[in-house]
Write an enzyme that holds these catalytic residues in place. Sequence first.
Site, mmCIF file in Angstrom:
data_model
loop_
_atom_site.group_PDB
_atom_site.id
_atom_site.type_symbol
_atom_site.label_atom_id
_atom_site.label_comp_id
_atom_site.label_asym_id
_atom_site.label_seq_id
_atom_site.Cartn_x
_atom_site.Cartn_y
_atom_site.Cartn_z
ATOM 1 N N LYS A 293 -39.701 -99.972 3.468
ATOM 2 C CA LYS A 293 -41.039 -99.456 3.176
ATOM 3 C C LYS A 293 -41.652 -100.162 1.970
ATOM 4 O O LYS A 293 -42.830 -100.547 1.982
ATOM 5 C CB LYS A 293 -40.959 -97.945 2.920
ATOM 6 N N CYS B 40 -50.264 -96.420 -1.510
ATOM 7 C CA CYS B 40 -49.087 -97.229 -1.172
ATOM 8 C C CYS B 40 -49.108 -98.602 -1.837
ATOM 9 O O CYS B 40 -48.295 -98.883 -2.713
ATOM 10 C CB CYS B 40 -48.994 -97.400 0.352
#
Length: 436
Positions: free
Chosen positions: A215, A269
Amino acid sequence: MPLEKLQQKVSVIGLGYIGLPTAALIARGGAQVVGVDVSAHVVETVNSGRVHIEEVDLDGLVQGVVSRGNLRASLEVEPSDVFIIAVPTPVAEDRAPDISHVLKAARTVAQVLKSGDTVILESTSPVGTTEAMRDLFAQLRPDLKMPEPGVAGDIAIAYCPERVLPGRILVELIDNDRCIGGITPRCARKALGFYRQFVRGACITTSARAAEMVKLVENSFRDVNIAFANELSVIAERMDIDVWEVIRLANRHPRVNILQPGPGVGGHCIAVDPWFIVHGDPENSRLIRTAREVNDGKTDYVVAKASDLIDEFPGEDIACLGLAFKPNIDDFRESPAVKVAGRLAKRYGRRIKLVEPYAHDLPMEFAGTGAELIDLDTALEQCGVFVILVDHDMFKSVPVDERADKAVYDTRGVWPDQPRRPSAGQTAPDQARIAI
């Protein structure tokens, strides 16, 4: 393949941009889902069948699953078969990852854990967070055997990060591939069985640490590529070259795909996650750190260039177009547009007019500045200087004849055909480039 009705009870901890869509999709499959949040307002909103975030088709989905009794919200965690933790993981002021929300959620889950349960962390997290959560469970629940290499354990613990695009979350939660990392292979397989019930994309298992890194790598890859585009835009502007044309032509090469520059990088993010890698190994993450610094520095550069343009037109009001961190959404988290417009508002006060079709109120960054929120038509009527910070579709629809007399600093390539307006004392051949 739908969830088998009533055979699983699922608790989703955190009803934000990922948690609420995830809870609603699982509930649509027939499971009984409890969404848990610390905000009484969020709980009340969801239980009334409404939503507190903007996402395509989410309002109708939530209304439907709430009305059928498959989804309800609560301030308290309840015993369940599967727990999904989807809470924020910000960075602290020193850019160290803050996993306190994850550990707090884990503490609440620990109170109701029973043998056979599955706990899945979806929050973007630094490497080792899933193991830290396992160790916390071991401390709080010594009556349960925790999974570890060679030990099956009484519960399954796994990490499965989301990888969705705002505006397409409901589609991508189903269609995108998922990377599922278990504390042990057995944990990964159990989590895999859960996700296969509602995910059409491939579900691939690995270790928890590898999945955590996957991720972070995905978002850091994009951050590095955006940094290249942002650095290129500064170089092109100083050489009086159209960066948008350069990128368009360079991308005709079959192995080149340069991303688009902007006023920085935002969102929960890409603007945050690379720091998790840097914090984990600062000595060997030089490129990732530099990319973060380039993208943060682009925001400072845009403020300076916008100020230079504004100062050429001292009698004009200034329209800042867009506050979201990307086009066509209402998400302002870590938005460079907010940072740029906020700093301009502090300097130019009431002259700053903000156009953001997805905002009902101004963020707190504008408190006391005198800046106001107006619509696009009013901005075109009243403002002589435009600073384009977000490429919302609405802004692209303005024809040339409605903006021909505007001085424009375009950070997104929204108005590539914008005529150049000379400032006082300039003649057309001498005017500076004002849209890059």
